[in-house]
Scaffold this motif. Structure first.
Motif: not given
Length: 947
Positions: A403-418
């Motif tokens: 998912i993040y490999y070595s650069y998780g700082y570049y992503f960092g979001h999560i979503y839940v269906a309403p």
């Protein structure tokens, strides 16, 4: 001999006393610079020089945020990292930019009050990448982007999230991430209750920790969760975790905050806590995604492999090494890309002689990026709270690898269906979904969906309808990710480098952030016709993060290019051959260090000779097949960290002399050799220390002349550093002059006029007509965007700007190349008017459904004052055929003549030449027939011909 010993002290630069770390630029200086640029643009001699965007578009650029109309999801806004904000009201079929009238194109977050039409933009991308540009605060528009007002938080640099109170849109909560490369106080949670007139800091963690995400209960604006992030980025290292990375909760609409990720909560705490993203389903169910930088526990050693690994050699004795089976050793050497000369027999001989040790066979494979890519951290984790954030539990048992490999700082979001608390979405390189609350995940990536994701919107009325933003633009799905539509009409490519060849017509090449290297003819039309033909006018020739390009002047099919960290190739575009050419260090030597954007250069004296910069300068005499280091380390030696540093960033060889070469490094050193690498001298002792040498240019007009630009972006130092030397760098002249504060990326000489220079900064492009004594701002046709590269195509007399956010722009510079003192003293100077071929279809339509074809020619002139000018069109004998009056600005002016005659002019021309007939066209206009004509402005005349 080291020329630095003989540096003249006649020019003392003020920067000589600057301490090693450059101070970050204050928001007051930035404010002054923006006002200075606005004024400079208004009075610029080149404000009417029009730039055309030539694309490309299909690969798009990095999206940072989306905001969708919940009542009409065919209307939405897209924020691009350095490409502005774009609006669509036809489901992404077309977009138009709405941030172009502002002082920046750098976007971190957008929020729209759909009831009242108010748009908020938090400037400054929050992904903390090496090209995440700083913003100028928070902007507000109430007229769909026609005008923007800066509402403050000007020293924030990067903004993570904006929340608007649906019940009172004057109440806005902002998560400020803060400076990327330096500490600052203006970070944390800010709130306004008066529409942005005033702000109050509601949460401050520390001067290195900012707020990366803020989310609210969809049904209760009072209930919010925010995540702080401790990070420290330097040019040589990125530490993306810390003790103060945490989750906070507010129950009073952001006025007060309580940390809920305590040691008793079940959520990780401590030095390894990285970036955290949040999703709130209701007042009890909250999800968090965490980039865990804690190290993975050591695994039980598996059964010994029959294959040798790098780690085997780190503790291997000489005796054990010499006893290795040659076949087994050769397998290791071949599989790991050792040079052909390193095979079992001769490597063992090198070990016997003591020239190398067994551990060198491990070190050979390690470089300055090993920490970045090889460190085994836990990585992606998903946590869930079912009690309003009091306690947290990880949703999955196994590692979420890939998912993040070595650069998780570049992503960092999560979503839940309403509509379903068990339906969640996370992303990094891929985008994945879970239907069981995060226990298991399934990829919903697709062949037409780019990797590296940054934004997602879930339709509250139809949760199968998703809009996704990634490094390759926008995608839409209506079946929960089973199939995707690509919506990439905006020209928002993030170019690192561009170049041109000498073909007819010439081609433009460019390397883009995460979108490879592309090539296309300069006149390629950016329209939808290719949907019909199936042939997009630009072609991808390399993947990865596209880097510099060199084209063999003898055969434009031979191209040298590659991707990040020095991975370069020799391509033959005609045969599709591709040869990997990165230089390899010798066994026993320290590995070479290669910059993210490793410089390459074909020698202007011999197109078989290629230079490539690591920490040493490499030279190949045979198109990259074999390499020799022609220098020692030309940097300060690097620094310990997880990013390659102490690397060369720019190379230039004088066209006057083979082997007169200059290099620049990322740690501020500039070197010269006059004997093809036989000896080198440091010519940068008087420069400010530790700055990035963004460009070094050996003059094509004078052998002794050289230009250097330095860049302080990686210290949050936005000062302009530009220098010229007329004595091989023994002394330097500061030519930054009146350029407003903004880091400089490139300087380029004009191909014909030695007094004309072009310069690109993180906030626009400039031209000087007097070798840097003063500068004029370009502006027409493109916004305030980062200019990463500038190229002049000498035959076509075109100037091309490679932007990092709005693809490539082109303009004709033939009038600019003629600038001299005489032109400034004359009332007007009229430039060449091109001939045109006559057509009997002028003014006619191909059908009743199409518009008539109306021709025109371009008229360009320079005026030394702002006043009205009359343009006359004369026959070959001087008869007046038409005239028009325009308001000319001081400087270069452009208008068009539509090749029509007035009724009076028609009669005069018919009287002058009775052998011709001039009939009215379908559109009711009279057009001049074949012949020679004159354009006159004041005393200036230019002839053109209708052939």
């Amino acid at each position: 001999m080291f020329y630095s010993r003989f540096l003249s002290l006649t020019l003392i630069l003020s920067a000589i006393t600057v301490a090693a770390q450059q101070p970050s630029t204050s928001s007051q200086i930035v404010d002054k610079a923006l006002a200075q640029k606005e004024q400079l643009t208004k009075t610029s001699l080149v404000k009417n020089v029009v730039f055309d965007n030539i694309g490309p578009t299909v690969m798009s650029g990095r999206v940072t945020d989306l905001d969708v109309n919940p009542d009409n999801p065919t209307e939405f806004y897209v924020g691009y990292a350095s490409g502005g904000v774009w609006h669509t009201n036809n489901n992404g079929t077309t977009f138009h930019p709405i941030l172009d009238t502002s002082n920046t194109q750098n976007v971190g977050d957008i929020a729209v009050d759909w009831k009242n039409g108010t748009i908020w933009v938090g400037t400054g991308e929050n992904n903390s990448s090496r090209s995440s540009y700083a913003g100028i605060g928070i902007l507000k528009s109430t007229d769909n982007g026609k005008t923007w007002q800066n509402m403050g938080l000007k020293d924030s640099h990067h903004i993570g999230r904006i929340l608007i109170n649906p019940n009172n849109p004057d109440h806005v909560v902002v998560g400020v991430t803060g400076h990327l490369y330096s500490p600052n106080q203006e970070r944390g949670i800010y709130k306004t209750t008066d529409g942005g007139k005033t702000w109050s800091q509601k949460l401050f963690v520390d001067d290195m920790s900012g707020i990366i995400d803020v989310q609210r209960d969809p049904n209760n604006f009072n209930l919010m969760f925010a995540s702080s992030w401790t990070k420290d980025r330097k040019a040589w290292n990125f530490d993306g975790s810390g003790n103060n990375s945490a989750i906070y909760k507010s129950t009073d609409a952001g006025n007060t905050w309580t940390k809920v990720s305590t040691e008793k909560s079940g959520f990780p705490t401590g030095q390894g806590v990285g970036r955290i993203g949040l999703a709130v389903f209701d007042d009890t169910i909250i999800y968090a995604i965490h980039d865990s930088q804690f190290r993975r526990p050591s695994e039980t050693k598996k059964e010994a492999s029959k294959m040798l690994s790098k780690d085997d050699f780190k503790t291997m004795s000489t005796e054990t090494f010499l006893a290795l089976d040659n076949k087994k050793l050769n397998t290791y050497l071949k599989m790991n890309g050792f040079q052909e000369k390193y095979r079992a027999d001769n490597v063992k001989q090198m070990v016997r002689s003591g020239n190398v040790k067994p551990i060198d066979l491990a070190k050979y494979l390690e470089n300055a990026n090993s920490l970045l890519f090889d460190t085994p951290v836990i990585g992606t984790e998903v946590y869930k709270s079912t009690d309003g954030g009091i306690t947290w539990k990880k949703t999955h048992d196994n590692y979420l690898d890939g998912i993040y490999y070595s650069y998780g700082y570049y992503f960092g979001h999560i979503y839940v269906a309403p509509n379903n608390s068990d339906n969640i979405y996370i992303y990094g390189v891929p985008i994945v979904k879970s239907k069981d609350g995060g226990k298991t995940f399934k990829s919903i990536s697709a062949e037409n969906v780019h990797a590296d994701h940054h934004a997602l919107w879930i339709n509250p009325k139809n949760p199968n309808h998703l809009i996704n933003g990634n490094d390759g633009g926008v995608n839409i799905t209506y079946d929960d990710g089973e199939n995707w539509i690509k919506n990439n009409s905006p020209s928002v490519g993030q170019f690192y480098a561009i170049n041109v060849d000498n073909a007819q017509p010439y081609n433009v090449y460019g390397g883009l952030q995460d979108n490879g290297v592309w090539v296309g003819a300069y006149g390629s039309r950016e329209n939808k016709r290719w949907h019909q033909s199936g042939q997009y006018p630009w072609k991808s020739i390399m993947g990865g993060d596209g880097m510099q390009i060199q084209i063999d002047s003898r055969d434009h099919n031979v191209v040298y290019t590659g991707f990040q960290f020095g991975n370069y190739f020799r391509l033959n575009l005609e045969t599709d051959e591709q040869t990997y050419i990165q230089p390899k260090h010798e066994l026993g030597e320290n590995p070479y260090r290669f910059n993210w954007q490793t410089p390459i250069l074909l020698s202007p004296h011999n197109q078989d000779i290629l230079y490539l910069g690591g920490n040493k300068l490499m030279r190949s005499m045979n198109q990259g097949t074999n390499w020799t280091a022609i220098s020692d380390d030309l940097t300060n030696g690097g620094k310990k960290g997880n990013v390659a540093y102490g690397t060369l960033t720019s190379i230039s060889e004088s066209p006057f002399q083979f082997g007169l070469i200059y290099t620049g490094s990322d740690d501020g050193l500039v070197h010269i050799t006059k004997d093809a690498g036989g000896s080198w001298g440091n010519i940068s002792n008087t420069f400010p220390k530790d700055l990035w040498v963004s460009r070094i240019v050996a003059s094509q007009h004078k052998k002794e002349r050289v230009y250097v630009t330095l860049n302080g972006y990686r210290w949050d130092d936005f000062k302009v550093y530009a220098y010229m030397s007329n004595d091989y760098g023994n002394t330097w002249k500061d030519i930054s002059s009146n350029i407003p504060a903004s880091p400089v990326n490139v300087i380029r000489e004009d191909s014909e006029n030695e007094n004309v220079l072009y310069l690109g900064t993180d906030n626009g492009a400039y031209v000087s007509f007097n070798q840097g004594v003063s500068w004029e701002a370009f502006s027409k046709g493109f916004p305030n965007v980062a200019i990463h590269d500038i190229v002049v195509q000498p035959d076509a007399k075109h100037l091309l700007l490679g932007t990092h956010g709005r693809s490539i722009y082109k303009t004709d510079i033939s009038p600019l190349q003629q600038m001299n003192d005489q032109m400034m003293s004359k009332a007007e100077t009229l430039f060449k008017v091109n001939d045109i071929r006559f057509s009997s279809r002028w003014g006619s339509s191909f059908s009743q459904w199409s518009d008539p074809y109306e021709p025109s020619i371009d008229i360009s002139f320079f005026s030394n004052s702002t006043e009205g000018k009359t343009i006359k069109v004369l026959s070959e004998n001087g008869t007046l055929l038409n005239e028009m009056t325009i308001n000319a600005d001081k400087g270069f002016n452009y208008t068009t003549y539509d090749l029509t005659l007035t009724e009076k002019g028609r009669k005069a021309l018919l009287k002058e030449n009775s052998s011709i007939d001039i009939n009215k066209a379908q559109n009711g206009k009279y057009y001049i027939p074949k012949g020679k004509y004159t354009i006159q402005i004041g005393k200036e005349k230019r002839m053109f011909e209708v052939k």
